[in-house]
Design a protein around this motif. Structure first.
Motif, PDB file in Angstrom:
ATOM      1  N   ASP A  74       2.188 -33.287   5.783  1.00 29.58           N
ATOM      2  CA  ASP A  74       2.083 -34.710   6.106  1.00 29.58           C
ATOM      3  C   ASP A  74       1.108 -35.430   5.174  1.00 29.58           C
TER       4      ASP A  74
ATOM      5  N   ARG B 137       8.745 -34.307   1.052  1.00 26.09           N
ATOM      6  CA  ARG B 137       8.364 -33.429   2.165  1.00 26.09           C
ATOM      7  C   ARG B 137       8.917 -32.022   1.964  1.00 26.09           C
TER       8      ARG B 137
ATOM      9  N   THR C  82       2.366 -35.522   1.486  1.00 28.52           N
ATOM     10  CA  THR C  82       3.533 -36.411   1.402  1.00 28.52           C
ATOM     11  C   THR C  82       3.097 -37.866   1.452  1.00 28.52           C
TER      12      THR C  82
END
Length: 464
Positions: free
Chosen positions: A339, A252, A342
């Motif tokens: 998001d 992230r 990741t």
């Protein structure tokens, strides 16, 4: 009037000088010196409470030193952000632990794995600077300059408004005194605000796990960082192997940092948008006047509470709401992209879905320090349209692939809009046509422009 037996420290002119510009200001300055030196009925611990500090001797002494410094160096009335830095560092050091050699080795390995996995799913460039492992104090030191930049418009507005209101509310016999010391008051007000901000950022250092955890680019665009102590706290009680947590958080953080490195315009664009929003914040002078009319210097808690609960900042104007909407869309686009990439990069981690859900819950609730910053500065940092943004980026990825998805970050004019978050089908149709080599479908403005150019070419005389 101050006692003439007090030694002259050379910081202010003699009180015998009662000139129009200096005498009343010096009188007020001496009154403040009495308070800070303890020669007053005002309890210094109450001033510490007004600054949001714990009521212990060390905190009270630190406050007195800071306020005395503001009193000595208050020539221009500007906020001294060094005070915020010192407060933040002191708060961060409380409970700070040094990473063990084993933790450092594990996290360095996690960053290495994260970089390899990200290479498979993104087309943005690698960082040219090695990721860092930061202590809480190092995080405060590295990020405080940006926090100060975001908070300065509000700090200045509060200090100026407070000085103006107190001057107007003061009895006639004291107005000249207060007006002559307005810069002193402004500096002291700015000092209290800076100390509040330092406390908030210091507390944030115990809540964040990485440089990009808040969403805004607090570190340089080339820097990724994890806080080992906070990463360990994040993984407690999850019943998930620590190496999986470390790799997930490293992915992230690298994704966030790589995006800002790839889109050089993005960091400046986002910070400028936030700063412009903050400059539009005005203080509720009616609320301040109510506070000033009943202000008791020996009990400043009401004033402190108004400063930290956001009641001094009135409801946002229509222009501010529009600016906030644009800013939230940009933050949501960043977080949604992070998001999606990741999730793809960590798909081989058995517990990646569980870690992702923990991140979502944690982000939705925020932490106490983040809430404190929102009320102090009037700006919430968590994007409200994150689910829509993530769904849109996933739909784009499924339709045209990673490379075409990442190419949308090349320039702000081609980045998806708020309307695209509402309904991404038109965006996907446009990207699909482009990927297949078909002629793009022009919108009304582009079509009108093309018709105009075509007519211009038709009417132009042919040269023999």
């Amino acid at each position: 009037m101050a006692d003439d037996s007090r030694p002259d420290d050379g910081q202010n002119p003699s009180n015998d000088d009662n000139s129009e510009n200096g005498g009343t200001g010096d009188e007020f300055r001496d009154m403040l010196r009495d308070i800070l030196a303890g020669n007053s009925s005002i309890d210094p611990s109450q001033l510490a409470g007004a600054a949001g500090l714990p009521n212990d001797p060390a905190s009270v002494a630190a406050l007195m030193n800071q306020l005395q410094g503001a009193l000595r160096g208050s020539g221009d009335g500007r906020v001294n952000w060094d005070i915020a830095l010192k407060q933040g560092q002191e708060r961060a050091r409380a409970g700070q632990l040094t990473a063990t050699d084993e933790q450092r080795t594990q996290l360095e390995q996690a960053f290495h794995i994260a970089a390899l996995w990200l290479d498979d799913v993104v087309s943005v460039a690698e960082l040219t600077r090695e990721p860092r492992l930061m202590t809480r104090t190092e995080w405060v030191t590295a990020t405080l300059p940006l926090w100060s930049q975001l908070a300065e418009p509000v700090a200045t507005s509060i200090s100026d408004s407070l000085t103006k209101v107190l001057t107007e509310q003061a009895p006639e016999e004291l107005q000249g005194m207060i007006a002559g010391a307005s810069q002193v008051m402004r500096s002291l007000g700015g000092t209290l605000f800076a100390m509040q901000l330092g406390q908030v950022v210091g507390q944030l250092s115990s809540e964040v796990v990485s440089g990009g955890d808040i969403g805004i680019p607090l570190l340089d665009e080339q820097q990724a960082a994890l806080l080992p102590q906070n990463v360990a706290v994040f993984g407690e009680g999850l019943d998930i192997p620590s190496d999986q947590v470390q790799i997930y958080l490293a992915v992230r953080e690298l994704a966030h940092a790589r995006l800002f490195r790839h889109s050089r315009w993005l960091r400046l664009h986002l910070i400028t948008s936030i700063t412009e929003f903050a400059h539009g914040i005005r203080i509720d002078t009616d609320r301040l006047e109510d506070l000033a009319s009943g202000f008791d210097p020996s009990n400043p808690e009401e004033l402190r509470q108004a400063m930290v609960d956001g009641s001094l900042i009135p409801p946002k104007s229509d222009a501010q709401l529009a600016a906030l909407g644009r800013m939230e869309t940009m933050l949501a686009l960043v977080e949604g992209w992070v998001d999606v990439v990741t999730a793809e990069a960590t798909s081989r981690l058995p517990k990646s879905d569980a870690i992702a859900e923990t991140v979502r819950r944690r982000r939705a609730s925020g932490g106490p320090a983040e809430s404190a910053f929102a009320t102090l500065v009037g700006l919430e940092l968590r994007p409200r349209r994150l689910r829509e943004a993530a769904a849109m980026w996933q739909a784009v990825t499924d339709a045209v692939g990673n490379e075409a998805r990442d190419a949308l970050w090349a320039h702000p004019d081609i980045l998806p809009t708020s309307e695209d978050l509402d309904d991404p089908q038109a965006l996907i149709a446009r990207l699909t046509r482009t990927a297949s080599g078909a002629e793009p479908v022009l919108d009304e403005v582009d079509a009108a422009l093309e018709d105009l150019l075509r007519d211009d070419d038709t009417e132009r005389p042919r040269e023999d």
